[in-house]
Design a protein around this motif. Structure first.
Motif, PDB file in Angstrom:
ATOM      1  N   LEU A   1       7.401   5.510  12.378  1.00  0.00           N
ATOM      2  CA  LEU A   1       6.888   6.830  12.103  1.00  0.00           C
ATOM      3  C   LEU A   1       7.349   7.299  11.051  1.00  0.00           C
ATOM      4  N   GLY A   2       5.990   8.463   9.983  1.00  0.00           N
ATOM      5  CA  GLY A   2       6.620   8.182   8.993  1.00  0.00           C
ATOM      6  C   GLY A   2       5.702   8.034   7.784  1.00  0.00           C
ATOM      7  N   THR A   3       5.227   9.077   6.808  1.00  0.00           N
ATOM      8  CA  THR A   3       4.455   8.635   5.823  1.00  0.00           C
ATOM      9  C   THR A   3       4.574   8.344   4.155  1.00  0.00           C
TER      10      THR A   3
ATOM     11  N   SER B   1       3.121  -3.013  10.248  1.00  0.00           N
ATOM     12  CA  SER B   1       1.953  -2.203  10.422  1.00  0.00           C
ATOM     13  C   SER B   1       1.145  -1.717  11.838  1.00  0.00           C
ATOM     14  N   THR B   2       0.674  -0.542  11.690  1.00  0.00           N
ATOM     15  CA  THR B   2       0.419  -0.194  13.035  1.00  0.00           C
ATOM     16  C   THR B   2      -1.070  -0.787  13.890  1.00  0.00           C
ATOM     17  N   LEU B   3      -0.533  -1.943  14.537  1.00  0.00           N
ATOM     18  CA  LEU B   3      -2.235  -2.309  15.293  1.00  0.00           C
ATOM     19  C   LEU B   3      -2.433  -1.998  16.753  1.00  0.00           C
TER      20      LEU B   3
ATOM     21  N   LEU C   1       0.465  -4.099   6.736  1.00  0.00           N
ATOM     22  CA  LEU C   1      -0.587  -4.334   6.183  1.00  0.00           C
ATOM     23  C   LEU C   1      -1.777  -3.679   7.228  1.00  0.00           C
ATOM     24  N   PHE C   2      -2.827  -3.570   6.643  1.00  0.00           N
ATOM     25  CA  PHE C   2      -3.850  -2.216   6.617  1.00  0.00           C
ATOM     26  C   PHE C   2      -3.975  -2.769   8.548  1.00  0.00           C
ATOM     27  N   ASP C   3      -4.193  -3.615   9.360  1.00  0.00           N
ATOM     28  CA  ASP C   3      -4.842  -3.628  10.661  1.00  0.00           C
ATOM     29  C   ASP C   3      -4.349  -5.442  11.381  1.00  0.00           C
TER      30      ASP C   3
ATOM     31  N   TRP D   1       4.187  -9.710  -2.123  1.00  0.00           N
ATOM     32  CA  TRP D   1       3.119 -10.286  -2.750  1.00  0.00           C
ATOM     33  C   TRP D   1       1.672  -8.787  -2.357  1.00  0.00           C
ATOM     34  N   ASN D   2       0.625  -8.596  -2.439  1.00  0.00           N
ATOM     35  CA  ASN D   2      -0.168  -7.749  -2.078  1.00  0.00           C
ATOM     36  C   ASN D   2      -0.932  -8.421  -2.894  1.00  0.00           C
ATOM     37  N   ARG D   3      -2.545  -7.746  -1.687  1.00  0.00           N
ATOM     38  CA  ARG D   3      -3.943  -8.600  -2.102  1.00  0.00           C
ATOM     39  C   ARG D   3      -3.677  -8.639  -3.293  1.00  0.00           C
ATOM     40  N   SER D   4      -4.228  -6.650  -3.968  1.00  0.00           N
ATOM     41  CA  SER D   4      -4.160  -6.083  -5.419  1.00  0.00           C
ATOM     42  C   SER D   4      -3.475  -6.262  -6.140  1.00  0.00           C
ATOM     43  N   PRO D   5      -2.719  -7.504  -7.039  1.00  0.00           N
ATOM     44  CA  PRO D   5      -1.642  -7.838  -7.986  1.00  0.00           C
ATOM     45  C   PRO D   5      -1.191  -6.622  -8.269  1.00  0.00           C
ATOM     46  N   ASP D   6      -2.617  -5.400  -9.286  1.00  0.00           N
ATOM     47  CA  ASP D   6      -1.613  -4.072  -9.817  1.00  0.00           C
ATOM     48  C   ASP D   6      -0.101  -3.491  -9.223  1.00  0.00           C
ATOM     49  N   LYS D   7      -0.726  -3.716  -7.420  1.00  0.00           N
ATOM     50  CA  LYS D   7       0.405  -2.890  -7.147  1.00  0.00           C
ATOM     51  C   LYS D   7       1.571  -3.384  -6.908  1.00  0.00           C
ATOM     52  N   ALA D   8       1.884  -4.369  -7.475  1.00  0.00           N
ATOM     53  CA  ALA D   8       3.325  -5.122  -7.470  1.00  0.00           C
ATOM     54  C   ALA D   8       4.182  -4.939  -9.002  1.00  0.00           C
TER      55      ALA D   8
ATOM     56  N   GLY E   1       1.052  -1.165   0.356  1.00  0.00           N
ATOM     57  CA  GLY E   1       0.278  -0.038  -0.153  1.00  0.00           C
ATOM     58  C   GLY E   1       0.931   1.369  -0.548  1.00  0.00           C
ATOM     59  N   THR E   2       0.348   2.234   0.436  1.00  0.00           N
ATOM     60  CA  THR E   2       1.018   3.858   0.599  1.00  0.00           C
ATOM     61  C   THR E   2       2.389   3.986   1.204  1.00  0.00           C
ATOM     62  N   MET E   3       2.293   3.025   2.213  1.00  0.00           N
ATOM     63  CA  MET E   3       3.770   2.312   3.234  1.00  0.00           C
ATOM     64  C   MET E   3       4.620   1.616   3.008  1.00  0.00           C
ATOM     65  N   GLY E   4       4.049   0.186   2.149  1.00  0.00           N
ATOM     66  CA  GLY E   4       4.697  -0.728   2.416  1.00  0.00           C
ATOM     67  C   GLY E   4       5.683  -0.501   0.272  1.00  0.00           C
TER      68      GLY E   4
ATOM     69  N   PRO F   1      -4.097  11.138  -0.575  1.00  0.00           N
ATOM     70  CA  PRO F   1      -3.379  11.031   0.768  1.00  0.00           C
ATOM     71  C   PRO F   1      -1.760  10.492   1.126  1.00  0.00           C
ATOM     72  N   GLN F   2      -1.411  10.926   2.401  1.00  0.00           N
ATOM     73  CA  GLN F   2       0.422  10.360   2.847  1.00  0.00           C
ATOM     74  C   GLN F   2      -0.138   9.718   4.271  1.00  0.00           C
ATOM     75  N   PHE F   3      -1.716   9.971   4.356  1.00  0.00           N
ATOM     76  CA  PHE F   3      -1.954   8.597   5.532  1.00  0.00           C
ATOM     77  C   PHE F   3      -3.440   9.427   5.598  1.00  0.00           C
TER      78      PHE F   3
ATOM     79  N   LEU G   1      -8.610   6.876  11.426  1.00  0.00           N
ATOM     80  CA  LEU G   1      -9.543   6.746  12.733  1.00  0.00           C
ATOM     81  C   LEU G   1     -10.114   5.382  13.061  1.00  0.00           C
ATOM     82  N   LYS G   2      -9.192   4.661  12.954  1.00  0.00           N
ATOM     83  CA  LYS G   2      -8.217   3.136  12.956  1.00  0.00           C
ATOM     84  C   LYS G   2      -7.267   3.374  14.369  1.00  0.00           C
ATOM     85  N   ASP G   3      -6.703   4.246  13.801  1.00  0.00           N
ATOM     86  CA  ASP G   3      -5.410   4.416  15.173  1.00  0.00           C
ATOM     87  C   ASP G   3      -5.792   5.224  16.724  1.00  0.00           C
TER      88      ASP G   3
HETATM   89  P1  NAP Z   1      -2.412   1.464   3.224  1.00  0.00           P
HETATM   90  O1  NAP Z   1      -2.374   2.145   1.806  1.00  0.00           O
HETATM   91  O2  NAP Z   1      -4.363   1.725   3.235  1.00  0.00           O
HETATM   92  O3  NAP Z   1      -2.113  -0.067   2.352  1.00  0.00           O
HETATM   93  C1  NAP Z   1      -2.983  -0.911   3.281  1.00  0.00           C
HETATM   94  C2  NAP Z   1      -2.872  -2.427   2.675  1.00  0.00           C
HETATM   95  O4  NAP Z   1      -2.580  -3.894   3.264  1.00  0.00           O
HETATM   96  C3  NAP Z   1      -2.432  -2.987   1.236  1.00  0.00           C
HETATM   97  O5  NAP Z   1      -1.465  -3.299   0.459  1.00  0.00           O
HETATM   98  C4  NAP Z   1      -3.733  -3.312   1.537  1.00  0.00           C
HETATM   99  O6  NAP Z   1      -3.869  -4.498   0.523  1.00  0.00           O
HETATM  100  C5  NAP Z   1      -3.585  -4.748   2.554  1.00  0.00           C
HETATM  101  N1  NAP Z   1      -4.414  -5.160   3.422  1.00  0.00           N
HETATM  102  C6  NAP Z   1      -5.886  -4.312   3.985  1.00  0.00           C
HETATM  103  N2  NAP Z   1      -6.741  -5.562   4.232  1.00  0.00           N
HETATM  104  C7  NAP Z   1      -5.845  -6.401   3.756  1.00  0.00           C
HETATM  105  C8  NAP Z   1      -6.459  -7.592   3.976  1.00  0.00           C
HETATM  106  N3  NAP Z   1      -8.067  -8.355   4.126  1.00  0.00           N
HETATM  107  N4  NAP Z   1      -5.994  -8.379   3.234  1.00  0.00           N
HETATM  108  C9  NAP Z   1      -5.229  -8.465   2.492  1.00  0.00           C
HETATM  109  N5  NAP Z   1      -3.760  -7.257   2.869  1.00  0.00           N
HETATM  110  C10 NAP Z   1      -4.917  -6.788   3.178  1.00  0.00           C
HETATM  111  O7  NAP Z   1      -1.811   1.549   4.137  1.00  0.00           O
HETATM  112  P2  NAP Z   1      -0.802   2.562   4.539  1.00  0.00           P
HETATM  113  O8  NAP Z   1      -1.049   3.922   4.762  1.00  0.00           O
HETATM  114  O9  NAP Z   1       0.261   2.302   3.709  1.00  0.00           O
HETATM  115  O10 NAP Z   1      -0.735   1.860   6.000  1.00  0.00           O
HETATM  116  C11 NAP Z   1      -0.196   0.606   6.127  1.00  0.00           C
HETATM  117  C12 NAP Z   1       0.292   0.520   8.040  1.00  0.00           C
HETATM  118  O11 NAP Z   1       0.395   1.575   8.589  1.00  0.00           O
HETATM  119  C13 NAP Z   1      -1.128   0.970   8.787  1.00  0.00           C
HETATM  120  O12 NAP Z   1      -1.188   0.014  10.124  1.00  0.00           O
HETATM  121  C14 NAP Z   1      -1.163   2.103   9.068  1.00  0.00           C
HETATM  122  O13 NAP Z   1      -1.823   2.682  10.488  1.00  0.00           O
HETATM  123  C15 NAP Z   1       0.601   2.042   9.127  1.00  0.00           C
HETATM  124  N6  NAP Z   1       0.906   3.567   8.633  1.00  0.00           N
HETATM  125  C16 NAP Z   1       0.642   4.209   8.234  1.00  0.00           C
HETATM  126  C17 NAP Z   1       0.805   5.595   7.652  1.00  0.00           C
HETATM  127  C18 NAP Z   1       0.621   6.957   6.527  1.00  0.00           C
HETATM  128  O14 NAP Z   1       0.808   7.750   6.685  1.00  0.00           O
HETATM  129  N7  NAP Z   1       0.225   6.377   5.452  1.00  0.00           N
HETATM  130  C19 NAP Z   1       2.200   5.443   8.374  1.00  0.00           C
HETATM  131  C20 NAP Z   1       2.971   4.965   9.928  1.00  0.00           C
HETATM  132  C21 NAP Z   1       2.305   3.626   9.533  1.00  0.00           C
HETATM  133  P3  NAP Z   1      -5.104  -4.081  -1.437  1.00  0.00           P
HETATM  134  O15 NAP Z   1      -3.727  -2.970  -1.933  1.00  0.00           O
HETATM  135  O16 NAP Z   1      -5.225  -4.489  -1.867  1.00  0.00           O
HETATM  136  O17 NAP Z   1      -6.120  -2.588  -0.720  1.00  0.00           O
END
Ligand code: NAP
Length: 285
Positions: free
Chosen positions: A120-122, A93-95, A66-68, A31-38, A11-14, A228-230, A236-238
């Motif tokens: 820490l960081g976006t 991930s932030t859990l 991952l998200f949560d 690996w990513n659930r949505s393969p296009d991002k790979a 996702g945004t971070m990975g 989106p940076q975050f 909301l999750k956090d």
């Molecule tokens: P994001 O862009 O929404 O990416 C989420 C990732 O999780 C995507 O790869 C998504 O796959 C995957 N995912 C979600 N639900 C899934 C499921 N049920 N099964 C498999 N894969 C699933 O989020 P992000 O911003 O990268 O954040 C990722 C984590 O880092 C979160 O815990 C967030 O709180 C934390 N974080 C974020 C930031 C920030 O600034 N963005 C900073 C520090 C920490 P798809 O691509 O298929 O949707």
């Protein structure tokens, strides 16, 4: 020898983290659930796996971004049978506190070495390798994960026993959410009072209340740039994780609950996938 790395979640971070692991010269499978991002990672030299199990096969270090908690448990359950005996799982991930404890318990149950390493960081810092890693876990694992943590971050802060990194992450995100909520309120307030929001930045410029983050988010709001940076959904999750941790440790979660409400309003009005700064729309609602 350099560790072979698997990263689950682009996702945004990975995605940014994956590019920096490759740039550090480490062998990477993703690996990513949505393969296009790979696809961009394949072009950059990563091996793209069709399943989490395929991605972790032969890896020395497995990184989850991952998200949560639910998605981390789901994906690592799919990967479990292919994890090597000497693998280290670096969970970034932030859990929150409970989520990390639950995930660490699963790792222990399966005999997998585990490092709790939220960041820490976006998006920008993930892309340029300047995240701050809040690591916690056994000291004996530090050397094995250092090449990966050094690739994704500019600094690793070792906090203590497993779970303490995630607790510190809640502390830091409580500040981030509070500041963003405050900025949104000040911009909305300036506009409501017939003032140019730039005057808010001019007023705090160079003083103790000033911060680069305030200027960055205020300018983004004024420019209507909510890329989106975050994302608000993540905020909301956090906010929920922070409020839960506050309650469980005997604190009153009212402030965080108010911010959570604002974030929910931003989502309900169609801004869930926009940057956290879009909480401004809730202040205007
Ligand atoms: P994001 O862009 O929404 O990416 C989420 C990732 O999780 C995507 O790869 C998504 O796959 C995957 N995912 C979600 N639900 C899934 C499921 N049920 N099964 C498999 N894969 C699933 O989020 P992000 O911003 O990268 O954040 C990722 C984590 O880092 C979160 O815990 C967030 O709180 C934390 N974080 C974020 C930031 C920030 O600034 N963005 C900073 C520090 C920490 P798809 O691509 O298929 O949707």
């Amino acid at each position: 020898m350099s560790p072979r790395v698997a990263l689950l979640g682009l996702g945004t971070m990975g995605a940014g983290m994956a590019h920096n692991i490759l740039a550090a010269g480490l062998e990477l499978s993703v690996w990513n659930r949505s393969p296009d991002k790979a696809a961009p990672l394949a072009e950059a030299g990563a091996t793209v796996a069709a399943t989490p199990a395929e991605a972790v096969e032969g890896a020395d270090v497995v990184v989850t971004m991952l998200f949560d908690t639910a998605s981390v448990l789901e994906v690592m359950t799919q990967a479990a049978a292919s994890l090597g005996d000497d693998v280290v799982w670096v969970q970034t991930s932030t859990l929150g506190a409970d989520g990390t404890d639950a995930v660490a318990a699963v790792a222990t149950e399966r005999g997998v070495a585990f490092v709790d390493a939220p960041v820490l960081g976006t998006k920008g810092p993930a892309e340029n390798g300047s995240l701050v890693v809040l690591a916690s876990g056994e000291e004996s694992l530090r050397e094995r994960v250092a090449p990966v943590l050094d690739a994704i971050g500019s600094r690793t802060l070792w906090v203590g026993p497993v779970g303490s990194g995630s607790r510190l992450k809640l502390v830091c995100n409580a500040w981030v959410l509070t500041v963003v909520g405050g900025i949104a309120q000040s911009v909305a307030m300036a506009e409501a009072l017939g003032l140019d929001p730039q005057l808010f930045l001019d007023a705090i410029d160079g003083g103790a209340m000033d911060a680069p983050y305030v200027a960055m988010k205020t300018k983004a709001i004024v420019a209507g740039d909510f890329a989106p940076q975050f994302a608000v959904e993540g905020g909301l999750k956090d906010a929920g994780l922070i409020a839960d941790a506050a309650r469980q440790s005997g604190l009153d979660p009212r402030l965080m609950e108010a911010l959570r409400h604002e974030l929910q309003v931003a989502i309900d009005t169609g801004h869930g996938d926009e940057d956290l700064a879009a909480v401004y729309h809730a202040a205007k609602a």
